[in-house]
Design an enzyme around this catalytic site. Structure first.
Site, PDB file in Angstrom:
ATOM      1  N   ASP A   1       0.648  -1.319   0.182  1.00  0.00           N
ATOM      2  CA  ASP A   1       0.003  -0.001  -0.138  1.00  0.00           C
ATOM      3  C   ASP A   1       0.601   1.352  -0.121  1.00  0.00           C
ATOM      4  O   ASP A   1       1.795   1.295   0.238  1.00  0.00           O
ATOM      5  CB  ASP A   1      -1.015   0.002   1.313  1.00  0.00           C
ATOM      6  CG  ASP A   1      -1.983  -1.198   1.196  1.00  0.00           C
ATOM      7  OD1 ASP A   1      -2.249  -1.651   0.222  1.00  0.00           O
ATOM      8  OD2 ASP A   1      -2.421  -1.839   2.147  1.00  0.00           O
TER       9      ASP A   1
HETATM   10  N1  URA Z   1      -1.543  -6.091   3.625  1.00  0.00           N
HETATM   11  C1  URA Z   1      -2.118  -4.896   3.742  1.00  0.00           C
HETATM   12  O1  URA Z   1      -3.177  -4.465   4.154  1.00  0.00           O
HETATM   13  N2  URA Z   1      -1.203  -3.611   2.980  1.00  0.00           N
HETATM   14  C2  URA Z   1      -0.246  -4.091   2.329  1.00  0.00           C
HETATM   15  O2  URA Z   1       0.312  -3.161   1.563  1.00  0.00           O
HETATM   16  C3  URA Z   1       0.148  -5.600   2.126  1.00  0.00           C
HETATM   17  C4  URA Z   1      -0.646  -6.360   2.806  1.00  0.00           C
END
Ligand code: URA
Length: 248
Positions: free
Chosen positions: A113
């Protein structure tokens, strides 16, 4: 087995190499070989012979075939505030902005993310991309997660038993409480799949929203002490480990 070994050595039928290099269609390439116009390391080859496009000198009518791009895989320590995509229509920073002079066209493997940091692999190697992202290999991803509040043992057990999310059941492979404070805690969690926002959705489901998220391992690859915003190439041992990955 023989095919597997040849593939791992980079050997391919020469007509396929010529076609991939855009010299001719597969059919035409076969004809060119039959006409004796193709040499590998100075020797005229027969149809069906194999070569390694990265190592062998392949010539058509005496002209050297352009070398294919080398296969590259990088380990990047993605900072928060970067998208793990190649381009962003809104012009936000992407991980590509961190690659400096790297001139090969690489693709991120599995998203992290915008507000997450940690290990992100980038590659132009289709075989490695396939092995690390196809669900049948169940590659583990380990995260350090700062969450709101301190979950009890029962809640962590729930994550291991499995939680029904809107896109199906999700289970943690392992979960450990690393550190607890009055209002928040740090957890280490390992998952074996890469669904969107999975860590955040799992912790939200047990009532402990994620405050910070950092990926520290992806399959056999570790982030280690790579500084934030920096990258490194895979070591030969890591490349070997990736080649040995087997479907679950
Ligand atoms: N799970 C999430 O919620 N975000 C990420 O970036 C990776 C795994």
């Amino acid at each position: 087995m023989k095919g597997e070994i040849e593939k791992s050595m980079g050997l391919e039928r020469v007509q396929k190499i010529l076609a991939k290099a855009g010299i001719a269609s597969r059919r035409e390439a076969e004809r060119i070989i039959l006409e004796g116009r193709v040499t590998v390391n100075g020797r005229i080859i027969q149809l069906g012979e194999k070569a390694d496009p990265e190592k062998d000198h392949i010539k058509v009518d005496g002209k050297r075939l352009p070398r294919p791009e080398p296969k590259i895989t990088l380990v990047l320590h993605k900072p928060r505030g970067y998208l793990s995509t190649v381009k962003d229509p809104k012009g936000r920073p992407t991980v590509m902005d961190l690659l400096g002079k790297i001139k090969w066209r690489l693709y991120p493997l599995g998203r992290l993310d915008f507000d997450a940091e940690g290990l992100l692999l980038l590659t132009n190697d289709g075989e490695i991309a396939y092995r690390l992202t196809h669900p049948k290999f169940s590659i583990s991803r380990t995260y350090w997660v700062k969450i709101q509040g301190v979950p009890g043992e029962k809640k962590l057990e729930l994550l291991k038993k499995g939680i029904q999310l809107e896109d199906g059941l999700a289970k943690a492979h392992s979960v450990h409480l690393l550190r607890e404070r009055e209002k928040n805690s740090w957890i280490q969690i390992t998952l074996t799949e890469g669904r969107t926002h999975l860590v955040k959705r799992l912790f939200a489901a047990i009532g402990h929203p994620v405050l910070k998220l950092k990926r520290i391992e992806f399959g056999p690859i570790r982030l280690g002490n790579l500084p934030v915003g920096h990258f490194r190439f895979l070591t030969p041992e890591e490349q070997e480990q990736l080649r040995r990955l087997k479907a679950a």
